[in-house]
Structure formats: structure tokens, C-alpha cells
Design an enzyme around this catalytic site. Structure first.
Site, PDB file in Angstrom:
ATOM      1  N   GLY A  95       1.967   2.521  10.686  1.00 15.62           N
ATOM      2  CA  GLY A  95       2.828   3.736  10.512  1.00 15.62           C
ATOM      3  C   GLY A  95       3.400   3.931  11.915  1.00 15.62           C
ATOM      4  O   GLY A  95       4.136   5.205  12.010  1.00 15.62           O
ATOM      5  N   GLU A 125      -5.611  -4.802  10.524  1.00 12.09           N
ATOM      6  CA  GLU A 125      -4.620  -3.929  10.663  1.00 12.09           C
ATOM      7  C   GLU A 125      -4.903  -3.112  12.016  1.00 12.09           C
ATOM      8  O   GLU A 125      -5.820  -2.231  12.056  1.00 12.09           O
ATOM      9  CB  GLU A 125      -4.579  -2.953   9.723  1.00 12.09           C
ATOM     10  N   LYS A 167       0.132   4.010  -0.434  1.00  7.16           N
ATOM     11  CA  LYS A 167      -0.511   5.412   0.161  1.00  7.16           C
ATOM     12  C   LYS A 167      -0.194   6.788  -0.820  1.00  7.16           C
ATOM     13  O   LYS A 167      -0.264   6.381  -1.849  1.00  7.16           O
ATOM     14  CB  LYS A 167       0.010   5.814   1.651  1.00  7.16           C
ATOM     15  N   GLU A 200      -7.263   4.752   7.641  1.00 12.69           N
ATOM     16  CA  GLU A 200      -6.763   6.310   7.270  1.00 12.69           C
ATOM     17  C   GLU A 200      -7.999   6.648   6.485  1.00 12.69           C
ATOM     18  O   GLU A 200      -8.582   7.974   6.656  1.00 12.69           O
ATOM     19  CB  GLU A 200      -5.682   6.288   6.236  1.00 12.69           C
ATOM     20  N   SER A 223       3.008  -1.873  10.536  1.00 15.11           N
ATOM     21  CA  SER A 223       4.620  -1.883  10.680  1.00 15.11           C
ATOM     22  C   SER A 223       5.104  -3.215  10.304  1.00 15.11           C
ATOM     23  O   SER A 223       6.161  -3.418  10.960  1.00 15.11           O
ATOM     24  CB  SER A 223       4.638  -1.285  11.973  1.00 15.11           C
ATOM     25  N   ASN A 238       1.005  -0.989  -0.131  1.00 16.29           N
ATOM     26  CA  ASN A 238      -0.118  -0.036  -0.006  1.00 16.29           C
ATOM     27  C   ASN A 238       0.946   1.216  -0.005  1.00 16.29           C
ATOM     28  O   ASN A 238       1.371   1.570   0.928  1.00 16.29           O
ATOM     29  CB  ASN A 238      -0.886   0.082   1.285  1.00 16.29           C
ATOM     30  N   HIS A 243      -9.625   1.109   4.294  1.00 20.47           N
ATOM     31  CA  HIS A 243      -8.437   1.248   5.327  1.00 20.47           C
ATOM     32  C   HIS A 243      -8.337   2.277   6.266  1.00 20.47           C
ATOM     33  O   HIS A 243      -9.474   3.146   6.234  1.00 20.47           O
ATOM     34  CB  HIS A 243      -7.221   1.981   4.363  1.00 20.47           C
TER      35      HIS A 243
HETATM   36  P1  PGA Z   1       2.583   0.282   7.555  1.00 22.28           P
HETATM   37  O1  PGA Z   1       0.930   0.662   7.069  1.00 22.28           O
HETATM   38  O2  PGA Z   1       3.201  -0.677   7.360  1.00 22.28           O
HETATM   39  O3  PGA Z   1       3.397   1.667   7.115  1.00 22.28           O
HETATM   40  O4  PGA Z   1       2.426   0.323   9.095  1.00 22.28           O
HETATM   41  C1  PGA Z   1       0.231  -0.390   6.829  1.00 22.28           C
HETATM   42  C2  PGA Z   1      -0.801   0.060   6.045  1.00 22.28           C
HETATM   43  O5  PGA Z   1      -1.352   1.402   6.357  1.00 22.28           O
HETATM   44  O6  PGA Z   1      -1.492  -0.514   5.374  1.00 22.28           O
END
Ligand code: PGA
Length: 253
Positions: A173, A167, A11, A97, A213, A9, A95
């Protein structure tokens, strides 16, 4: 044996040319790694050129969102039909976000899943609890609500199979990964719930990814867990070596 899927992803990162270069490098690096389906999800602005690069490779292309209608007055949204024509066979839906920053709800997630499947796009449906929800011991209740409402009326086997990405919001993140025990516990709960809502076979065949992460150092310990079938990778998917190492870890389980 259940499929494994590792999806990057990206982003809102990379410029179009950087995305093209990254996709090309990923396709080259994961060549020959077996037993894992690899997908990259670039920003919508890069889908077309990245699609060209991935055309004759084993790496799939995904969008980071998808609307439920094929066309119409929906400013800023992504038509599933147009995504399909652009070469997308996958879409991340719900997601955290999108949920936290853009107000997406389980009801909207549900419509997006239906729209994706109808167009022939395989959904990667994200669920997960916040830190406050975990501390209040509400993790399972939150996951159950997200699944019951998000998957309402959805055929699990629809278009290649719905993928669930667990997640935990606090792990995204943040550099804080769920421990393999925490992740496995949540994945097991999700699979048991799917078994109750659908049937044992559909639940056993559903890909449940872990995300939050994941990096080249912690991937092996997560991917070895019984109910973890790959990952949804944010930050580490922007680095070819890290992403490839995660794909390899998922292939070794
Ligand atoms: P990250 O993001 O690996 O940077 O924690 C995962 C995600 O948001 O799908």
C-alpha cells in the site's frame, strides 16, 4: 509447469453491491486468459452474494482470514466450515495487516493454516519483512522464522497446495514495489528453504506469489522472474482494468 495464482485482496473496501459488481466484472474480464488461477478475496460481509456471482465462472473465492476451530466461542472469527459452505476455497492467512494491527503471531498463523487445510480451504500464507528488518539485513532470518513456525507440521501439498505470498511490509500500500531483483532474491530464498524443509519436488511445485504495490505498470517485470508465480494484489485489485492487466502479465510468463 508450476501453477500461477493471482489473488485480489480487497481488504475492507467496497460495499456489498459494489463487491458483487466488481466480482462480476472481473469474471467477465479474465475470461479466456489461460494459465492463471484467479481468486478474489472480498470482505467477509460480501462472501455470500459474491459467491453467487462467481458460481459458474473460473474465478475462485477467498476469505481474508480463517479460524482454526469449526465453531465455538470465538467472537469475530470466521469458521473454516462456514467459509467452505459459503463457497470459499481459499483464505489469506497471516497478512501483515493482521500481524501488525491485530497481533497475529506465527503460532496463530500455523493453527489457521491447519484449520483451513482440514476444511478444504487452500491457504495463501503471507510472509515478509518490515523496512527496519530489511535495513538491518534481517530479511532472510525473518522469512525463515515465519516459514519454520508458520508451516510447522503443515503438509505443503495439503488441499491443492499451500500458496506462499511474499509481501515485504514496506511495499504494501506504499507505492514502493520491491525491484524484480529484490523480489526474485527473496522468492529464491523461500524456495530453497522449502526444499530444505520438505523436498525438492514439493518446493518446485509450490506457488510463491509476490505482493506489495503490484500494478499494471510493474507487473510484467515481476511476473517474468523465475520464482514468482503470480501475485497477491491489494489496491489494484479494486480496478477491473488494472487487475486484469496483472492477470494477463502473469499468464504471459
Ligand atoms: P497492495 O496490497 O497491492 O495495495 O500493496 C497488497 C496486499 O496487502 O496484499
Amino acid at each position: 509447469m508450476r501453477e500461477r495464482v493471482v489473488a485480489g485482496n480487497w481488504k475492507m473496501n467496497t460495499l456489498p453491491q459494489e463487491g458483487v459488481d466488481l466480482a462480476r466484472a472481473v469474471a467477465e474480464a479474465v475470461k479466456g486468459i489461460e494459465n492463471v488461477t484467479v481468486v478474489v478475496c472480498p470482505p467477509a460481509t460480501h462472501l455470500l452474494p459474491v459467491s453467487e456471482v462467481l458460481k459458474d465462472t473460473a474465478v475462485g473465492l477467498g476469505a481474508q482470514n480463517v479460524h482454526w476451530e469449526e465453531h465455538g466461542a470465538f467472537t469475530g472469527e470466521l469458521s473454516p466450515l462456514a467459509l467452505k459452505e459459503t463457497g470459499c476455497r481459499w483464505a489469506i492467512i497471516g497478512h501483515s495487516e493482521r500481524r501488525q494491527l491485530f497481533g497475529e503471531t506465527d503460532q496463530g498463523v500455523n493453527k489457521r493454516i491447519h484449520g483451513a487445510i482440514k476444511a478444504g480451504i487452500r491457504p495463501i500464507v503471507c510472509i515478509g519483512e518490515t523496512l527496519a528488518e530489511r535495513q538491518a539485513k534481517n530479511t532472510f532470518a525473518v522469512l525463515e522464522k515465519q516459514i519454520r513456525q508458520g508451516l510447522n507440521g503443515v503438509e505443503l501439498k495439503g488441499f491443492g497446495g499451500v500458496v506462499i505470498a511474499y509481501e515485504p511490509v514496506w511495499a504494501i500500500g506504499s507505492g514502493l514495489t520491491a525491484s524484480p531483483e529484490q523480489a526474485q532474491e527473496a522468492h529464491k530464498f523461500i524456495r530453497e528453504l522449502l526444499s530444505e524443509l520438505y523436498d525438492a519436488e514439493s518446493a518446485a511445485n509450490t506457488v510463491i506469489q509476490y505482493g506489495g504495490s503490484v500494478n499494471e505498470r510493474n507487473a510484467a517485470d515481476l511476473m517474468v522472474c523465475k520464482d514468482i508465480d503470480g501475485g497477491l494484489i491489494g489496491g489494484a485489485s479494486l480496478k477491473v482494468d488494472s487487475f486484469t492487466a496483472i492477470v494477463r502479465a502473469a499468464s504471459l510468463r
